[in-house]
Design a protein around this motif. Structure first.
Motif, PDB file in Angstrom:
ATOM      1  N   THR A 126      53.017 -55.540  56.571  1.00  0.00           N
ATOM      2  CA  THR A 126      51.725 -56.089  56.147  1.00  0.00           C
ATOM      3  C   THR A 126      50.608 -55.675  57.086  1.00  0.00           C
ATOM      4  N   ASN A 127      50.914 -54.933  58.152  1.00  0.00           N
ATOM      5  CA  ASN A 127      49.867 -54.430  59.037  1.00  0.00           C
ATOM      6  C   ASN A 127      49.229 -53.166  58.486  1.00  0.00           C
ATOM      7  N   THR A 128      49.862 -52.535  57.529  1.00  0.00           N
ATOM      8  CA  THR A 128      49.337 -51.274  57.002  1.00  0.00           C
ATOM      9  C   THR A 128      49.497 -51.193  55.484  1.00  0.00           C
ATOM     10  N   LEU A 129      49.003 -52.163  54.794  1.00  0.00           N
ATOM     11  CA  LEU A 129      49.059 -52.137  53.339  1.00  0.00           C
ATOM     12  C   LEU A 129      47.922 -51.295  52.777  1.00  0.00           C
ATOM     13  N   LYS A 130      48.241 -50.465  51.799  1.00  0.00           N
ATOM     14  CA  LYS A 130      47.184 -49.785  51.054  1.00  0.00           C
ATOM     15  C   LYS A 130      46.682 -50.751  49.995  1.00  0.00           C
ATOM     16  N   ILE A 131      45.563 -50.431  49.376  1.00  0.00           N
ATOM     17  CA  ILE A 131      44.917 -51.373  48.455  1.00  0.00           C
ATOM     18  C   ILE A 131      45.837 -51.758  47.292  1.00  0.00           C
ATOM     19  N   GLY A 132      46.589 -50.815  46.762  1.00  0.00           N
ATOM     20  CA  GLY A 132      47.509 -51.123  45.664  1.00  0.00           C
ATOM     21  C   GLY A 132      48.603 -52.083  46.087  1.00  0.00           C
ATOM     22  N   GLU A 133      49.067 -51.911  47.325  1.00  0.00           N
ATOM     23  CA  GLU A 133      50.109 -52.800  47.847  1.00  0.00           C
ATOM     24  C   GLU A 133      49.541 -54.193  48.100  1.00  0.00           C
ATOM     25  N   LEU A 134      48.329 -54.243  48.609  1.00  0.00           N
ATOM     26  CA  LEU A 134      47.672 -55.547  48.800  1.00  0.00           C
ATOM     27  C   LEU A 134      47.492 -56.235  47.453  1.00  0.00           C
ATOM     28  N   ALA A 135      47.058 -55.472  46.466  1.00  0.00           N
ATOM     29  CA  ALA A 135      46.861 -56.030  45.123  1.00  0.00           C
ATOM     30  C   ALA A 135      48.167 -56.584  44.582  1.00  0.00           C
ATOM     31  N   THR A 184      39.245 -56.204  41.830  1.00  0.00           N
ATOM     32  CA  THR A 184      38.828 -57.496  42.376  1.00  0.00           C
ATOM     33  C   THR A 184      38.748 -57.423  43.899  1.00  0.00           C
ATOM     34  N   ILE A 185      39.703 -56.762  44.510  1.00  0.00           N
ATOM     35  CA  ILE A 185      39.681 -56.599  45.963  1.00  0.00           C
ATOM     36  C   ILE A 185      38.440 -55.824  46.376  1.00  0.00           C
ATOM     37  N   ARG A 186      38.165 -54.736  45.674  1.00  0.00           N
ATOM     38  CA  ARG A 186      36.967 -53.947  45.990  1.00  0.00           C
ATOM     39  C   ARG A 186      35.696 -54.789  45.804  1.00  0.00           C
ATOM     40  N   TYR A 187      35.678 -55.600  44.748  1.00  0.00           N
ATOM     41  CA  TYR A 187      34.531 -56.471  44.485  1.00  0.00           C
ATOM     42  C   TYR A 187      34.350 -57.473  45.629  1.00  0.00           C
ATOM     43  N   TYR A 188      35.433 -58.099  46.060  1.00  0.00           N
ATOM     44  CA  TYR A 188      35.347 -59.058  47.166  1.00  0.00           C
ATOM     45  C   TYR A 188      34.869 -58.375  48.444  1.00  0.00           C
ATOM     46  N   GLU A 189      35.257 -57.131  48.639  1.00  0.00           N
ATOM     47  CA  GLU A 189      34.761 -56.379  49.794  1.00  0.00           C
ATOM     48  C   GLU A 189      33.254 -56.155  49.674  1.00  0.00           C
ATOM     49  N   ARG A 190      32.803 -55.726  48.487  1.00  0.00           N
ATOM     50  CA  ARG A 190      31.361 -55.489  48.284  1.00  0.00           C
ATOM     51  C   ARG A 190      30.564 -56.770  48.477  1.00  0.00           C
ATOM     52  N   GLU A 191      31.140 -57.901  48.072  1.00  0.00           N
ATOM     53  CA  GLU A 191      30.467 -59.195  48.205  1.00  0.00           C
ATOM     54  C   GLU A 191      30.538 -59.759  49.626  1.00  0.00           C
ATOM     55  N   ARG A 242      40.505 -47.353  57.840  1.00  0.00           N
ATOM     56  CA  ARG A 242      40.782 -46.169  57.018  1.00  0.00           C
ATOM     57  C   ARG A 242      41.833 -45.307  57.699  1.00  0.00           C
ATOM     58  N   SER A 243      42.712 -44.765  56.874  1.00  0.00           N
ATOM     59  CA  SER A 243      43.720 -43.842  57.386  1.00  0.00           C
ATOM     60  C   SER A 243      43.088 -42.464  57.569  1.00  0.00           C
ATOM     61  N   GLN A 244      43.843 -41.535  58.128  1.00  0.00           N
ATOM     62  CA  GLN A 244      43.349 -40.171  58.276  1.00  0.00           C
ATOM     63  C   GLN A 244      43.053 -39.548  56.923  1.00  0.00           C
ATOM     64  N   GLY A 245      43.792 -39.974  55.903  1.00  0.00           N
ATOM     65  CA  GLY A 245      43.561 -39.493  54.541  1.00  0.00           C
ATOM     66  C   GLY A 245      42.498 -40.297  53.813  1.00  0.00           C
ATOM     67  N   ASN A 246      41.792 -41.173  54.525  1.00  0.00           N
ATOM     68  CA  ASN A 246      40.704 -42.009  54.017  1.00  0.00           C
ATOM     69  C   ASN A 246      41.178 -43.119  53.062  1.00  0.00           C
ATOM     70  N   TYR A 247      42.453 -43.490  53.156  1.00  0.00           N
ATOM     71  CA  TYR A 247      42.946 -44.635  52.391  1.00  0.00           C
ATOM     72  C   TYR A 247      42.568 -45.911  53.121  1.00  0.00           C
ATOM     73  N   ARG A 248      42.240 -46.944  52.349  1.00  0.00           N
ATOM     74  CA  ARG A 248      41.995 -48.253  52.968  1.00  0.00           C
ATOM     75  C   ARG A 248      43.333 -48.793  53.469  1.00  0.00           C
ATOM     76  N   LEU A 249      43.306 -49.347  54.664  1.00  0.00           N
ATOM     77  CA  LEU A 249      44.507 -49.955  55.239  1.00  0.00           C
ATOM     78  C   LEU A 249      44.205 -51.416  55.559  1.00  0.00           C
ATOM     79  N   TYR A 250      45.008 -52.298  55.009  1.00  0.00           N
ATOM     80  CA  TYR A 250      44.787 -53.731  55.142  1.00  0.00           C
ATOM     81  C   TYR A 250      45.862 -54.339  56.031  1.00  0.00           C
ATOM     82  N   GLY A 251      45.471 -55.390  56.715  1.00  0.00           N
ATOM     83  CA  GLY A 251      46.396 -56.090  57.592  1.00  0.00           C
ATOM     84  C   GLY A 251      46.704 -57.483  57.089  1.00  0.00           C
TER      85      GLY A 251
END
Length: 151
Positions: free
Chosen positions: A3-12, A21-28, A36-45
């Motif tokens: 859970t220290n390195t979840l990508k957005i799909g895994e978090l979802a 919805t996750i992206r919306y909550y981030e924007r809000e 961000r990973s080296q490949g520019n993926y969001r990484l969630y903890g």
């Protein structure tokens, strides 16, 4: 992955929540930006998982984003006095009570409308259809944005 390195799909998936919805909550500003990973993926903890679950619990109680935002501010400042949290919840309870009253009025109106057509017949003779055509703006006045108007 932990859970220290979840990508957005895994978090979802973990939170049973759509990615958008996750992206919306981030924007809000409800969820902090992800690393961000080296490949520019969001990484969630783990903190993102807990915060998202908190938000989802609040939303399941029909709280507005502003109410959730206020609660998150208090959650982020655990030493603060929670009197405002109590006040917020009291106001939300009143809102729910008002909404219940609105729904009961709506239910009564629908039951009265249903009584206008007790048997199957030609649509031109249907009391419900006639009642709907003649109702105009007779919807209960306290339905707010949930009824009585154009949608």
């Amino acid at each position: 992955m932990t859970t220290n390195t979840l990508k957005i799909g895994e978090l979802a998936s973990h939170a049973a929540c759509p990615v958008e919805t996750i992206r919306y909550y981030e924007r809000e500003g409800l969820l902090p930006p992800a690393a961000r990973s080296q490949g520019n993926y969001r990484l969630y903890g783990h903190e993102h998982v807990e915060r998202l679950q908190f938000i989802r619990h609040c939303r399941s109680l029909d709280m507005t984003l502003d109410e959730v935002r206020s609660l998150l501010q208090f959650r982020d400042l655990p030493e603060e006095n929670c009197a405002e949290v109590n006040t917020l919840l009291d106001r939300h309870i009143e809102h729910v009570a008002d909404r219940i009253a609105e729904l009961k009025a709506l239910q009564l109106q629908l039951k009265q409308l249903r009584k206008q057509c007790r048997t199957a017949q030609a649509a031109k003779d249907c009391g419900i259809l006639q009642g709907l055509a003649n109702m105009e703006d007779e919807a209960p006045a306290n339905l707010g944005s949930h009824g009585g108007g154009c949608h």
